[in-house]
Design a protein around this motif. Structure first.
Motif, PDB file in Angstrom:
ATOM      1  N   LEU A 107       0.840  -1.318  -0.007  1.00 28.48           N
ATOM      2  CA  LEU A 107      -0.143   0.103  -0.065  1.00 28.48           C
ATOM      3  C   LEU A 107       0.734   1.116   0.028  1.00 28.48           C
ATOM      4  N   LEU A 108       1.924   1.505   0.860  1.00 36.88           N
ATOM      5  CA  LEU A 108       2.678   2.556   0.953  1.00 36.88           C
ATOM      6  C   LEU A 108       3.559   2.737  -0.515  1.00 36.88           C
ATOM      7  N   LEU A 109       3.610   1.560  -1.116  1.00 33.45           N
ATOM      8  CA  LEU A 109       4.534   1.572  -2.448  1.00 33.45           C
ATOM      9  C   LEU A 109       3.702   2.006  -3.591  1.00 33.45           C
ATOM     10  N   SER A 110       2.356   1.813  -3.334  1.00 36.42           N
ATOM     11  CA  SER A 110       1.440   2.270  -4.506  1.00 36.42           C
ATOM     12  C   SER A 110       1.239   3.647  -4.500  1.00 36.42           C
ATOM     13  N   ALA A 111       1.666   4.364  -3.437  1.00 32.85           N
ATOM     14  CA  ALA A 111       1.593   5.868  -3.669  1.00 32.85           C
ATOM     15  C   ALA A 111       2.637   6.487  -2.779  1.00 32.85           C
ATOM     16  N   PRO A 112       3.605   6.239  -3.287  1.00 33.86           N
ATOM     17  CA  PRO A 112       5.166   6.875  -2.330  1.00 33.86           C
ATOM     18  C   PRO A 112       5.036   8.174  -1.817  1.00 33.86           C
ATOM     19  N   LYS A 113       4.256   8.981  -2.422  1.00 35.40           N
ATOM     20  CA  LYS A 113       4.245  10.553  -1.859  1.00 35.40           C
ATOM     21  C   LYS A 113       3.027  10.731  -0.790  1.00 35.40           C
ATOM     22  N   LYS A 114       2.076   9.675  -0.870  1.00 35.12           N
ATOM     23  CA  LYS A 114       0.838   9.845  -0.059  1.00 35.12           C
ATOM     24  C   LYS A 114       1.081   9.526   1.600  1.00 35.12           C
ATOM     25  N   VAL A 115       0.690  10.298   2.490  1.00 34.46           N
ATOM     26  CA  VAL A 115       0.753  10.014   3.862  1.00 34.46           C
ATOM     27  C   VAL A 115      -0.716   9.365   4.256  1.00 34.46           C
ATOM     28  N   PHE A 116      -0.307   8.030   4.708  1.00 36.59           N
ATOM     29  CA  PHE A 116      -1.635   7.141   5.042  1.00 36.59           C
ATOM     30  C   PHE A 116      -1.663   7.252   6.399  1.00 36.59           C
ATOM     31  N   THR A 117      -2.859   7.573   6.881  1.00 42.76           N
ATOM     32  CA  THR A 117      -2.945   7.413   8.422  1.00 42.76           C
ATOM     33  C   THR A 117      -3.408   5.999   8.810  1.00 42.76           C
ATOM     34  N   LYS A 118      -3.172   5.859  10.185  1.00 42.00           N
ATOM     35  CA  LYS A 118      -3.672   4.723  10.880  1.00 42.00           C
ATOM     36  C   LYS A 118      -5.034   4.117  10.287  1.00 42.00           C
ATOM     37  N   SER A 119      -5.942   4.994  10.289  1.00 44.38           N
ATOM     38  CA  SER A 119      -7.229   4.539   9.843  1.00 44.38           C
ATOM     39  C   SER A 119      -7.153   4.152   8.365  1.00 44.38           C
ATOM     40  N   ASN A 120      -6.166   4.858   7.435  1.00 41.74           N
ATOM     41  CA  ASN A 120      -6.426   4.197   5.921  1.00 41.74           C
ATOM     42  C   ASN A 120      -5.519   2.893   6.088  1.00 41.74           C
ATOM     43  N   LEU A 121      -4.624   2.584   6.858  1.00 38.05           N
ATOM     44  CA  LEU A 121      -3.739   1.771   6.547  1.00 38.05           C
ATOM     45  C   LEU A 121      -4.603   0.376   7.146  1.00 38.05           C
ATOM     46  N   TYR A 122      -5.294   0.495   8.434  1.00 34.92           N
ATOM     47  CA  TYR A 122      -5.892  -0.487   8.736  1.00 34.92           C
ATOM     48  C   TYR A 122      -7.246  -0.885   8.160  1.00 34.92           C
ATOM     49  N   GLU A 123      -8.020   0.140   7.533  1.00 34.98           N
ATOM     50  CA  GLU A 123      -9.280  -0.256   6.671  1.00 34.98           C
ATOM     51  C   GLU A 123      -8.993  -0.950   5.572  1.00 34.98           C
ATOM     52  N   ARG A 124      -7.666  -0.299   4.829  1.00 38.03           N
ATOM     53  CA  ARG A 124      -7.334  -0.919   3.529  1.00 38.03           C
ATOM     54  C   ARG A 124      -6.724  -2.458   3.616  1.00 38.03           C
ATOM     55  N   VAL A 125      -6.004  -2.532   4.645  1.00 38.71           N
ATOM     56  CA  VAL A 125      -5.209  -3.866   4.683  1.00 38.71           C
ATOM     57  C   VAL A 125      -6.222  -4.972   5.601  1.00 38.71           C
ATOM     58  N   TRP A 126      -6.745  -4.249   6.564  1.00 33.28           N
ATOM     59  CA  TRP A 126      -7.586  -5.387   7.326  1.00 33.28           C
ATOM     60  C   TRP A 126      -9.123  -5.576   6.986  1.00 33.28           C
ATOM     61  N   GLN A 127      -9.545  -4.684   5.939  1.00 33.53           N
ATOM     62  CA  GLN A 127     -10.682  -4.493   5.327  1.00 33.53           C
ATOM     63  C   GLN A 127     -11.930  -4.394   6.485  1.00 33.53           C
ATOM     64  N   GLU A 128     -11.515  -3.849   7.759  1.00 32.64           N
ATOM     65  CA  GLU A 128     -12.389  -3.490   8.637  1.00 32.64           C
ATOM     66  C   GLU A 128     -12.402  -2.074   9.032  1.00 32.64           C
ATOM     67  N   PRO A 129     -13.687  -1.888   9.664  1.00 29.29           N
ATOM     68  CA  PRO A 129     -13.633  -0.398  10.329  1.00 29.29           C
ATOM     69  C   PRO A 129     -12.547  -0.234  11.300  1.00 29.29           C
ATOM     70  N   PHE A 130     -11.851   0.796  11.363  1.00 33.70           N
ATOM     71  CA  PHE A 130     -10.813   1.269  12.320  1.00 33.70           C
ATOM     72  C   PHE A 130     -11.565   1.929  13.556  1.00 33.70           C
ATOM     73  N   TYR A 131     -11.297   1.408  14.887  1.00 32.10           N
ATOM     74  CA  TYR A 131     -11.935   1.885  16.010  1.00 32.10           C
ATOM     75  C   TYR A 131     -10.927   2.561  16.859  1.00 32.10           C
ATOM     76  N   GLY A 132      -9.834   2.847  16.454  1.00 29.70           N
ATOM     77  CA  GLY A 132      -8.685   3.567  17.341  1.00 29.70           C
ATOM     78  C   GLY A 132      -7.678   2.488  17.805  1.00 29.70           C
ATOM     79  N   ASP A 133      -7.460   1.379  17.273  1.00 31.36           N
ATOM     80  CA  ASP A 133      -6.688   0.330  17.850  1.00 31.36           C
ATOM     81  C   ASP A 133      -5.302   0.737  17.448  1.00 31.36           C
TER      82      ASP A 133
END
Length: 230
Positions: free
Chosen positions: A167-193
């Protein structure tokens, strides 16, 4: 319920807004009502939405004005739901960026079907073929071989670590939040974990440093998230 599909409902009539939100819930999606154009704008600026249902006669900022603010966005379908059903109005907003137009009073089943249809269409558009090889500096990720090398050294990654790095390599200049990473990788809603993300990123960084000493590929953007170091 599909917790990854959030639909913004910009409608100032509380009864119609409630009806639209109920339609969305019954379809398995998550609605968010906004009762003015300015309130809808705030929601649109704060996060990404799967869809916008937009009335034209809104207080604060009209639907037409709101549509102009987001003209050119191709990541979110917009369905106009309005009593202004004149052909001139329909043509104007459809040319102005709207994807569909439903005239009030509307049929509940038709609204549900139009929502599903637009979401399917955008899902197909939003998933272009992924490149098989992603590169950044001395970092190479091969999707076909499911392999990663850093400075020529091969890494052994878990499935989650591989997807985070991909995911990071797919958009090298983009800043991914923890919510972005969790929801894209785990395919689940992010509840602040935070701990789940922190542990996986820490392990990934350790493996990268071990493979390529002195190379810090992942950068922490404080208060925002993570990206590949420029």
């Amino acid at each position: 319920m599909n917790n990854s599909i959030h639909i913004l409902v910009a409608e100032d009539d509380s009864d119609i807004s409630r009806l639209l939100c109920n339609i969305i819930k019954k379809s398995g999606y998550i609605p968010q009502p906004a009762y003015s154009g300015t309130e809808a704008l705030l929601y649109l600026e704060r996060r990404q939405w799967s869809m916008l249902l937009l009335d034209l006669m809104l207080p604060g900022m009209t639907g037409e004005e709101l549509l102009k603010r987001f003209d050119g966005r191709d990541d979110m379908p917009v369905i106009i739901i309005s009593a202004k059903g004149e052909p001139r109005t329909k043509v104007s907003v459809l040319r102005g960026g709207a994807d569909d137009f439903i005239t009030k009073p509307f049929d509940v089943e038709e609204v549900s079907a139009r929502i599903d249809s637009q979401l399917r269409m955008y899902a197909r558009i939003a998933q272009p073929p992924k490149p098989n090889m992603l590169k950044h500096k001395e970092l190479i990720l091969d999707r076909d071989a499911m392999s990663v090398t850093a400075a020529g050294a091969e890494l052994t990654l878990t499935a989650r670590e591989f997807e985070i790095l991909s995911l990071l390599l797919s958009a090298p200049k983009k800043v991914f939040t923890k919510s972005n990473l969790y929801e894209r990788v785990w395919q689940e809603p992010f509840y602040g974990d935070d701990n789940t993300i922190n542990v996986h990123l820490s392990n990934l960084r350790s493996k990268l440093v071990k493979a390529a000493p002195g190379s810090d590929f992942i950068e922490t953007v404080w208060g925002m998230g993570y990206r590949l170091r420029p």
